[in-house]
Design a protein around this motif. Structure first.
Motif, PDB file in Angstrom:
ATOM      1  N   CYS A  10       0.842  -1.204   0.000  1.00 57.19           N
ATOM      2  CA  CYS A  10       0.000   0.000   0.000  1.00 57.19           C
ATOM      3  C   CYS A  10       0.871   1.246   0.000  1.00 57.19           C
ATOM      4  O   CYS A  10       1.816   1.354   0.778  1.00 57.19           O
ATOM      5  N   ILE A  11       0.531   2.201  -0.882  1.00 62.21           N
ATOM      6  CA  ILE A  11       1.260   3.475  -0.932  1.00 62.21           C
ATOM      7  C   ILE A  11       0.447   4.602  -0.296  1.00 62.21           C
ATOM      8  O   ILE A  11       0.808   5.770  -0.393  1.00 62.21           O
ATOM      9  N   GLY A  12      -0.688   4.236   0.317  1.00 56.65           N
ATOM     10  CA  GLY A  12      -1.489   5.229   1.033  1.00 56.65           C
ATOM     11  C   GLY A  12      -2.213   6.208   0.143  1.00 56.65           C
ATOM     12  O   GLY A  12      -2.400   7.364   0.513  1.00 56.65           O
ATOM     13  N   CYS A  13      -2.632   5.734  -1.022  1.00 55.22           N
ATOM     14  CA  CYS A  13      -3.273   6.658  -1.967  1.00 55.22           C
ATOM     15  C   CYS A  13      -4.636   7.127  -1.473  1.00 55.22           C
ATOM     16  O   CYS A  13      -5.138   8.155  -1.914  1.00 55.22           O
ATOM     17  N   GLY A  14      -5.261   6.378  -0.587  1.00 52.88           N
ATOM     18  CA  GLY A  14      -6.530   6.804   0.004  1.00 52.88           C
ATOM     19  C   GLY A  14      -7.766   6.446  -0.793  1.00 52.88           C
ATOM     20  O   GLY A  14      -8.884   6.801  -0.412  1.00 52.88           O
ATOM     21  N   LEU A  15      -7.586   5.743  -1.887  1.00 47.65           N
ATOM     22  CA  LEU A  15      -8.734   5.419  -2.740  1.00 47.65           C
ATOM     23  C   LEU A  15      -9.699   4.436  -2.079  1.00 47.65           C
ATOM     24  O   LEU A  15     -10.921   4.623  -2.128  1.00 47.65           O
ATOM     25  N   CYS A  16      -9.170   3.391  -1.467  1.00 45.93           N
ATOM     26  CA  CYS A  16     -10.063   2.340  -0.965  1.00 45.93           C
ATOM     27  C   CYS A  16     -11.021   2.840   0.124  1.00 45.93           C
ATOM     28  O   CYS A  16     -12.219   2.513   0.057  1.00 45.93           O
ATOM     29  N   MET A  26      -7.942   4.694   6.769  1.00 42.10           N
ATOM     30  CA  MET A  26      -6.522   5.005   6.772  1.00 42.10           C
ATOM     31  C   MET A  26      -6.019   4.963   8.214  1.00 42.10           C
ATOM     32  O   MET A  26      -6.641   5.527   9.119  1.00 42.10           O
ATOM     33  N   ALA A  32      -3.667   1.912   4.420  1.00 38.24           N
ATOM     34  CA  ALA A  32      -5.041   1.454   4.612  1.00 38.24           C
ATOM     35  C   ALA A  32      -5.069   0.231   5.524  1.00 38.24           C
ATOM     36  O   ALA A  32      -4.148  -0.592   5.512  1.00 38.24           O
ATOM     37  N   CYS A  54      -7.262  -0.262  -6.731  1.00 38.75           N
ATOM     38  CA  CYS A  54      -6.001   0.047  -6.045  1.00 38.75           C
ATOM     39  C   CYS A  54      -4.860   0.097  -7.064  1.00 38.75           C
ATOM     40  O   CYS A  54      -4.645  -0.867  -7.799  1.00 38.75           O
ATOM     41  N   VAL A  56      -1.722  -0.154  -6.818  1.00 41.71           N
ATOM     42  CA  VAL A  56      -0.587  -1.059  -6.619  1.00 41.71           C
ATOM     43  C   VAL A  56      -1.037  -2.483  -6.275  1.00 41.71           C
ATOM     44  O   VAL A  56      -0.238  -3.308  -5.839  1.00 41.71           O
ATOM     45  N   ILE A  59      -4.775  -4.838  -2.416  1.00 46.20           N
ATOM     46  CA  ILE A  59      -5.989  -5.362  -1.779  1.00 46.20           C
ATOM     47  C   ILE A  59      -6.349  -6.718  -2.363  1.00 46.20           C
ATOM     48  O   ILE A  59      -6.316  -6.904  -3.575  1.00 46.20           O
TER      49      ILE A  59
HETATM   50 FE1  F3S Z   1      -3.441   1.664  -0.242  1.00 42.12          FE
HETATM   51 FE2  F3S Z   1      -4.424   0.741  -2.447  1.00 42.12          FE
HETATM   52 FE3  F3S Z   1      -6.022   1.587  -0.567  1.00 42.12          FE
HETATM   53  S1  F3S Z   1      -2.601   1.997  -2.247  1.00 42.12           S
HETATM   54  S2  F3S Z   1      -4.878   3.221   0.412  1.00 42.12           S
HETATM   55  S3  F3S Z   1      -4.635  -0.144  -0.441  1.00 42.12           S
HETATM   56  S4  F3S Z   1      -6.366   1.795  -2.746  1.00 42.12           S
END
Ligand code: F3S
Length: 62
Positions: A10-16, A26, A32, A54, A56, A59
């Motif tokens: 996870c890069i912490g993009c915040g999408l999920c 988060m 996440a 996601c 990357v 999930i």
């Molecule tokens: Fe992380 Fe992917 Fe969610 S990068 S914040 S697991 S959409």
């Protein structure tokens, strides 16, 4: 249905959490986390969408 986030990936993009706020949140570490490992019945489609969205592929929903 179970949801798992690979915190190493996870890069912490915040999408999920924005797609499935009843499944993901988060954490203080900027990654996440799953709120409950068993996906609530009404959130299964959103959980699947998060898995597909996601950037990357951190999930897994199964
Ligand atoms: Fe992380 Fe992917 Fe969610 S990068 S914040 S697991 S959409």
């Amino acid at each position: 249905m179970k949801a798992i986030v690979d915190k190493e990936t996870c890069i912490g993009c915040g999408l999920c959490p924005s797609i499935a706020p009843d499944v993901f949140e988060m954490g203080d570490d900027g990654k996440a986390h799953v709120i409950t490992s068993t996906v609530p019945a009404g959130s299964e489609d959103a959980a699947k969408e998060s898995e597909a969205s996601c950037p990357v592929n951190a999930i897994k929903v199964q």
